[in-house]
Design an enzyme around this catalytic site. Structure first.
Site, PDB file in Angstrom:
ATOM      1  N   TYR A  48      47.782  24.831  73.269  1.00 17.21           N
ATOM      2  CA  TYR A  48      46.980  24.272  74.361  1.00 17.21           C
ATOM      3  C   TYR A  48      45.502  24.185  73.974  1.00 17.21           C
ATOM      4  O   TYR A  48      44.712  23.567  74.691  1.00 17.21           O
ATOM      5  CB  TYR A  48      47.087  25.114  75.645  1.00 17.21           C
ATOM      6  CG  TYR A  48      48.478  25.270  76.231  1.00 17.21           C
ATOM      7  CD1 TYR A  48      49.554  24.507  75.771  1.00 17.21           C
ATOM      8  CD2 TYR A  48      48.730  26.179  77.255  1.00 17.21           C
ATOM      9  CE1 TYR A  48      50.831  24.682  76.301  1.00 17.21           C
ATOM     10  CE2 TYR A  48      49.991  26.341  77.797  1.00 17.21           C
ATOM     11  CZ  TYR A  48      51.046  25.600  77.304  1.00 17.21           C
ATOM     12  OH  TYR A  48      52.300  25.774  77.837  1.00 17.21           O
ATOM     13  N   HIS A 106      56.984  29.323  71.008  1.00 22.72           N
ATOM     14  CA  HIS A 106      56.834  28.182  71.917  1.00 22.72           C
ATOM     15  C   HIS A 106      58.049  27.238  71.884  1.00 22.72           C
ATOM     16  O   HIS A 106      58.511  26.774  72.931  1.00 22.72           O
ATOM     17  CB  HIS A 106      55.565  27.415  71.541  1.00 22.72           C
ATOM     18  CG  HIS A 106      54.980  26.620  72.657  1.00 22.72           C
ATOM     19  ND1 HIS A 106      53.639  26.420  72.801  1.00 22.72           N
ATOM     20  CD2 HIS A 106      55.556  25.953  73.705  1.00 22.72           C
ATOM     21  CE1 HIS A 106      53.415  25.673  73.874  1.00 22.72           C
ATOM     22  NE2 HIS A 106      54.567  25.391  74.431  1.00 22.72           N
TER      23      HIS A 106
HETATM   24  P1  NAD Z   1      53.638  22.365  87.375  1.00 23.34           P
HETATM   25  O1  NAD Z   1      55.049  22.177  87.752  1.00 23.34           O
HETATM   26  O2  NAD Z   1      52.995  23.674  87.571  1.00 23.34           O
HETATM   27  O3  NAD Z   1      52.840  21.207  88.133  1.00 23.34           O
HETATM   28  C1  NAD Z   1      51.476  21.121  88.019  1.00 23.34           C
HETATM   29  C2  NAD Z   1      50.942  19.903  88.790  1.00 23.34           C
HETATM   30  O4  NAD Z   1      51.397  19.893  90.134  1.00 23.34           O
HETATM   31  C3  NAD Z   1      49.428  19.978  88.851  1.00 23.34           C
HETATM   32  O5  NAD Z   1      48.867  19.323  87.759  1.00 23.34           O
HETATM   33  C4  NAD Z   1      49.103  19.320  90.162  1.00 23.34           C
HETATM   34  O6  NAD Z   1      48.988  17.950  89.956  1.00 23.34           O
HETATM   35  C5  NAD Z   1      50.321  19.569  91.007  1.00 23.34           C
HETATM   36  N1  NAD Z   1      50.174  20.687  91.970  1.00 23.34           N
HETATM   37  C6  NAD Z   1      50.111  22.021  91.704  1.00 23.34           C
HETATM   38  N2  NAD Z   1      50.089  22.737  92.826  1.00 23.34           N
HETATM   39  C7  NAD Z   1      50.136  21.857  93.850  1.00 23.34           C
HETATM   40  C8  NAD Z   1      50.173  21.988  95.252  1.00 23.34           C
HETATM   41  N3  NAD Z   1      50.180  23.189  95.840  1.00 23.34           N
HETATM   42  N4  NAD Z   1      50.218  20.858  95.998  1.00 23.34           N
HETATM   43  C9  NAD Z   1      50.245  19.647  95.431  1.00 23.34           C
HETATM   44  N5  NAD Z   1      50.208  19.447  94.100  1.00 23.34           N
HETATM   45  C10 NAD Z   1      50.167  20.537  93.315  1.00 23.34           C
HETATM   46  O7  NAD Z   1      53.535  21.873  85.844  1.00 23.34           O
HETATM   47  P2  NAD Z   1      53.043  22.449  84.468  1.00 23.34           P
HETATM   48  O8  NAD Z   1      51.578  22.611  84.425  1.00 23.34           O
HETATM   49  O9  NAD Z   1      53.647  21.587  83.442  1.00 23.34           O
HETATM   50  O10 NAD Z   1      53.718  23.879  84.344  1.00 23.34           O
HETATM   51  C11 NAD Z   1      53.050  25.081  84.677  1.00 23.34           C
HETATM   52  C12 NAD Z   1      52.697  25.879  83.448  1.00 23.34           C
HETATM   53  O11 NAD Z   1      53.846  26.110  82.633  1.00 23.34           O
HETATM   54  C13 NAD Z   1      51.741  25.159  82.480  1.00 23.34           C
HETATM   55  O12 NAD Z   1      50.431  25.097  82.924  1.00 23.34           O
HETATM   56  C14 NAD Z   1      51.947  25.972  81.212  1.00 23.34           C
HETATM   57  O13 NAD Z   1      51.235  27.188  81.279  1.00 23.34           O
HETATM   58  C15 NAD Z   1      53.456  26.205  81.255  1.00 23.34           C
HETATM   59  N6  NAD Z   1      54.225  25.195  80.467  1.00 23.34           N
HETATM   60  C16 NAD Z   1      54.939  25.634  79.393  1.00 23.34           C
HETATM   61  C17 NAD Z   1      55.706  24.749  78.650  1.00 23.34           C
HETATM   62  C18 NAD Z   1      56.491  25.266  77.487  1.00 23.34           C
HETATM   63  O14 NAD Z   1      56.984  24.463  76.679  1.00 23.34           O
HETATM   64  N7  NAD Z   1      56.661  26.556  77.364  1.00 23.34           N
HETATM   65  C19 NAD Z   1      55.747  23.382  78.981  1.00 23.34           C
HETATM   66  C20 NAD Z   1      55.011  22.955  80.081  1.00 23.34           C
HETATM   67  C21 NAD Z   1      54.264  23.873  80.820  1.00 23.34           C
END
Ligand code: NAD
Length: 284
Positions: A48, A106
């Site tokens: 990241y 990862h």
């Molecule tokens: P998420 O499902 O958390 O969705 C995030 C999005 O949803 C935000 O950008 C925003 O637009 C919206 N949102 C969040 N809260 C909201 C609310 N209360 N109301 C309305 N809209 C809202 O998606 P993400 O960021 O992909 O996943 C969370 C975390 O998981 C990441 O930040 C990261 O730390 C991790 N991640 C890991 C991998 C992996 O391969 N291990 C992949 C993707 C994400």
């Protein structure tokens, strides 16, 4: 903050804050906001490129290190025993800490057995408190878990109301491995925030569809790390421990499961190959 006990006894907050796609500049502010509203667990990754922002934010917060839970992940280009070990030291510097609470591999590509061995050693040396994996499905997960000395504490997968990973939860629980949900809000896609089932249930408790979706996961014993750069949504996503879904409501939400990933379907070999080629070409 409610905690879950990992398979080595380490306690981890059930709700954390994820910083995927948060720019290095934005990261310090977002993590400072998240800590200010009450998050005590932060999920970052070498890939990241924002571990420094996390380090700066927690240092400025005045929190004691033991009151914070930091997760990061070893990227593919750092796979293998020696490179992974060096990358762990690098992550420690960037995060401004002597130890990482949870370190994950990862993606299951490259010499990830070498990576895991380096992680086991770092755990024994006190640089890490718990180790695990991310995006390890079915046979890859079982093979690693069967053959390594320390069983993964966590497997971080795409888990949300539309992709509930029931089979993976069964497989992982046999090793005492907890599921940790990435994309717990489906990245805001698939109409999750206006889904009639989630909205209908939310009305009863004065909660939003997002809160009901997150509550469903934590009530199923799954760790969540929702992301938002907006402080009011950070708060909203934390306020899910003051209501309980009934068995009937859990059952209703359970039916939203499609049985496959939404971001990527790990049961579809063409999607898996496509993902592998994208990751291989990344310049991280
Ligand atoms: P998420 O499902 O958390 O969705 C995030 C999005 O949803 C935000 O950008 C925003 O637009 C919206 N949102 C969040 N809260 C909201 C609310 N209360 N109301 C309305 N809209 C809202 O998606 P993400 O960021 O992909 O996943 C969370 C975390 O998981 C990441 O930040 C990261 O730390 C991790 N991640 C890991 C991998 C992996 O391969 N291990 C992949 C993707 C994400």
């Amino acid at each position: 903050m409610e905690k879950i006990k990992l398979n080595n006894g380490v306690e981890m907050p059930l709700i954390g804050y994820g910083v995927y796609l948060v720019t290095p500049e934005e990261c310090e502010k977002c993590v400072s906001d998240a800590l200010a509203v009450g998050y005590r667990s932060i999920d970052t990754a070498q890939a990241y490129l924002n571990e420094e922002g996390v380090g700066k934010a927690w240092k400025k917060s005045g929190l004691k290190r033991e009151d914070l839970f930091l997760t990061t992940k070893v990227w593919i280009t750092n796979s293998g025993d020696k490179k992974a070990a060096d990358s762990i030291d690098n992550s420690l510097k960037k995060l401004q800490t002597d130890y990482i609470d949870l370190l994950l591999i990862h993606q299951p590509f490259g010499d990830y057995y070498g990576t895991y061995r380096a992680m086991e050693r770092a755990l024994k040396d006190g640089k890490i408190r718990a180790i695990g994996v991310s995006n390890f499905y079915y046979d890859r997960f079982e093979d690693l878990a069967d053959n390594m000395e320390i069983k993964p504490a966590v497997n971080q997968l795409e888990v949300n109301v539309f992709s509930q990973q029931k089979r993976m939860q069964e497989i992982c629980s046999a090793y005492g491995t907890h599921l940790m949900a990435w994309g717990p809000l489906v990245h805001g896609e698939n109409g999750i925030f206006t889904n009639p089932v989630l909205e209908g249930i939310g009305t009863k408790y004065g909660k939003t569809a997002a809160q009901v979706a997150l509550r469903f996961l934590v009530q199923s014993g799954i760790i969540v790390i929702p992301k938002s750069v907006r402080i009011e949504r950070m708060k909203e996503n934390l306020e899910i421990l003051d209501f309980t879904l009934s068995n009937e409501e859990m059952e209703k939400i359970s039916k939203l499961d499609t049985g496959h990933g939404i971001a990527a379907d790990f049961t579809d070999i063409e999607q898996l190959l496509g993902l592998y080629h994208i990751l291989k070409s990344m310049k991280v």
